[in-house]
Scaffold this motif. Structure first.
Motif, mmCIF file in Angstrom:
data_model
loop_
_atom_site.group_PDB
_atom_site.id
_atom_site.type_symbol
_atom_site.label_atom_id
_atom_site.label_comp_id
_atom_site.label_asym_id
_atom_site.label_seq_id
_atom_site.Cartn_x
_atom_site.Cartn_y
_atom_site.Cartn_z
ATOM 1 N N HIS A 1 0.868 -1.191 0.000
ATOM 2 C CA HIS A 1 0.000 0.000 0.000
ATOM 3 C C HIS A 1 0.899 1.232 0.000
ATOM 4 O O HIS A 1 1.683 1.445 0.933
ATOM 5 C CB HIS A 1 -0.907 -0.006 1.227
ATOM 6 N N ARG B 1 -3.106 0.389 -3.315
ATOM 7 C CA ARG B 1 -2.203 -0.759 -3.531
ATOM 8 C C ARG B 1 -1.887 -0.860 -5.015
ATOM 9 O O ARG B 1 -2.744 -0.712 -5.888
ATOM 10 C CB ARG B 1 -2.860 -2.046 -3.045
ATOM 11 N N VAL C 1 3.579 0.573 2.715
ATOM 12 C CA VAL C 1 3.220 -0.325 3.815
ATOM 13 C C VAL C 1 2.944 -1.720 3.243
ATOM 14 O O VAL C 1 2.076 -1.852 2.361
ATOM 15 C CB VAL C 1 1.970 0.203 4.555
ATOM 16 N N MET D 1 1.236 -5.199 2.788
ATOM 17 C CA MET D 1 -0.109 -5.676 3.133
ATOM 18 C C MET D 1 -0.200 -7.206 3.214
ATOM 19 O O MET D 1 -1.280 -7.735 3.490
ATOM 20 C CB MET D 1 -1.104 -5.168 2.080
ATOM 21 N N VAL E 1 -1.480 -5.981 8.338
ATOM 22 C CA VAL E 1 -1.885 -4.570 8.456
ATOM 23 C C VAL E 1 -3.340 -4.448 8.037
ATOM 24 O O VAL E 1 -3.719 -4.894 6.939
ATOM 25 C CB VAL E 1 -0.989 -3.662 7.594
ATOM 26 N N PRO F 1 -3.558 0.706 6.753
ATOM 27 C CA PRO F 1 -2.212 1.170 6.378
ATOM 28 C C PRO F 1 -1.980 2.658 6.624
ATOM 29 O O PRO F 1 -0.871 3.057 6.989
ATOM 30 C CB PRO F 1 -2.126 0.818 4.896
#
Length: 327
Positions: A20, A34, A50, A52, A81, A84
């Motif tokens: 993400h 994403r 981040v 995922m 997560v 995010p």
């Protein structure tokens, strides 16, 4: 990891679907999603990436039970997560805009928080029970407690992280205590093994005794049969001897009877002959004796006639001559 291509004053970012990406400008979120692909100006942008995907971390806790015995819990915790943007606001996931790599180590920070919460829970759970109760129950009760605590932990929810799985693979005391706890069981098993060995040996001895008794009974029966055989053979030998003796007695009696009859007949014949000779004149007897003697002689080389013999012959001849005249 995002791929960044720099083209002078601008750059292009291409991210994976499992990450993400959040682009900030002037402290505000400009893009979030994403697998994004976009152009940006490096001097005015700040980007966080981040992950995922689901992650797993190793859990290893050494705790002390209520009776002051060391117990080790080992397993894995799965997490992911769920928010995010919240996580990126609490933990630094910013990337280098030239290389696309994370500037810090945010995943290690999250796992450190997870490890702290899980470790504290395991310490409290193990410290509340004696080691015997813990080992008898196994890791399942501790796993359930840990799973409930981690899923409801506010410290994880406030950063946008959720626990998806908790596994405890190992819950064991120290090696010294484990050996001490194993000793009674080992000794019990050893005693059972010894008892089984002794029972097997006793059964083998019993079988050997039964075999020896069977052999002895067999030898005794053979000896008894041999005794009966010897007695029967002796009886048969006595029967044969008695039969043979009886047969020989009958044969001897028959021979004796035959000899008696023969000798009787011979004696009777001799008696008759003697009777005949008794009534004959002496001259005739002399003549028969001479004939008998001549029949037994092969050759006659010399004949000696004594005067006595001649006189007796002439005397007999004179006595018999008158008897022959009337003819």
């Amino acid at each position: 990891m995002a791929t960044i291509r720099n083209l002078g004053p601008v750059a292009q970012l291409r991210s994976e679907a499992s990450a993400h990406v959040i682009r900030y400008r002037n402290g505000q979120i400009r893009q979030s999603g994403r697998g994004l692909v976009f152009w940006f100006r490096p001097e005015t942008a700040s980007i966080s990436e981040v992950p995922m995907d689901d992650r797993e971390m190793t859990l290893f806790v050494r705790a002390r039970s209520r009776d002051f015995q060391t117990v080790v819990a080992q397993g894995t915790i799965g997490w992911r997560v769920v928010d995010p943007e919240m996580l990126a606001s609490r933990v630094d996931f910013s990337i280098d805009l030239r290389t696309g790599r994370l500037r810090a180590e945010p995943v290690e920070r999250i796992e450190a928080r997870l490890s702290g919460i899980a470790g504290q829970t395991v310490l409290q759970a193990i410290g509340a029970s004696p080691v015997g109760t813990l080992l008898d129950a196994g890791p399942a009760p501790l796993r359930i407690i840990l799973d409930d605590i981690l899923r409801a932990a506010p410290a994880l929810a406030e950063i946008g992280v959720a626990v998806v799985s908790v596994r405890l693979d190992h819950l064991a005391p120290s090696s010294e205590l484990e050996r001490a706890l194993q000793t009674p069981t080992f000794e019990g098993l050893q005693q059972k093994a010894d008892a089984a060995t002794f029972a097997r040996r006793a059964l083998a001895v019993e079988k050997e005794r039964a075999i020896a008794e069977n052999e002895l009974e067999t030898r005794t029966e053979l000896a008894r049969r041999e005794t009966l055989l010897i007695a029967q053979e002796a009886e048969n030998a006595r029967g044969r001897a008695a039969g043979l003796a009886e047969a020989q007695g009958l044969e001897a009696a028959a021979d004796a009877e035959r000899i008696r009859l023969v000798e009787g007949a011979r004696a009777e014949a001799e008696q008759r002959r003697a009777g005949i000779y008794r009534d004959l004149p002496p001259a005739v007897l002399l003549g028969l004796a001479a004939r008998e003697l001549a029949g037994k002689l092969d050759t006659i080389e010399h004949v000696n006639i004594t005067p006595d013999l001649l006189a007796s012959v002439l005397g007999e001849f004179r006595r018999t001559a008158p008897l022959a005249a009337p003819r």
